[in-house]
Design a protein around this motif. Structure first.
Motif: not given
Length: 186
Positions: A59-60, A108-117, A50-57
């Motif tokens: 997101m940090s 995508i908003d849910i993945l951004q929320a995941v990236a932002d904890c 999931v971390e790699e996916l967020l980075k590919q998108l």
């Protein structure tokens, strides 16, 4: 079998599907109605975290996700699109409620929320989904392609991918090794 609703159920692939995409899979049905069904395979991890996916998108991620947080291959349809099965439902842009506590979100908003904890407490991330046209799943059930069992949030969110199928089978009181490729009708 026309009026069956398998929303919030697991589909367990029978051994007769040995050579298909669904061989030895456990699929969670998010929606099933007269127009068809939509589900996610929940026991087929990819090599992408999931971390790699967020980075590919782009997101940090603020924290490193657990090493067992792998993206799953949810099905053969739209494998370039992401889907998040999560608990609680929350308030994301495009969420389908599978039951009162589990939602499926493709925005995508849910993945951004995941990236932002700030994401959901429990989740599975998949690429692709499994879909059936009107009457197709009912036909496959009549052909003994699947076993069905009411879904369990514990199996979905608390067990590892390799433990999910055996746990669903156990909830039926069946050992997968005892299933036969032979189809029979009473």
């Amino acid at each position: 079998m026309q009026n069956v609703n398998l929303t919030d159920h697991f589909l367990i692939a029978m051994p007769s599907q040995e050579d298909s995409f669904f061989a030895k899979t456990l699929t969670y049905i998010c929606e099933h109605n007269e127009q068809g069904a939509l589900g996610l395979v929940v026991n087929r991890p990819t090599t992408l975290s999931v971390e790699e996916l967020l980075k590919q998108l782009g997101m940090s991620p603020k924290t490193v996700t657990p090493s067992d947080s792998m993206v799953l291959l949810g099905g053969p349809v739209q494998i370039d699109s992401g889907f998040v099965l999560h608990q609680p439902i929350g308030s994301w842009k495009t969420t389908l409620s599978a039951n009162t506590t589990i939602g499926l979100t493709a925005s995508i908003d849910i993945l951004q929320a995941v990236a932002d904890c700030q994401g959901p407490e429990k989740m599975l991330v998949t690429l692709g989904y499994s879909g059936w046209s009107a009457g197709q799943l009912e036909q496959e059930l009549a052909q003994n392609a699947w076993l069905t069992v009411p879904a369990s949030a514990q199996i979905l969110f608390e067990l590892s991918t390799e433990q999910r199928l055996p746990a669903a089978m156990q909830s039926l009181g069946i050992d997968f090794s005892n299933l036969s490729n032979e189809v029979g009708h009473a």
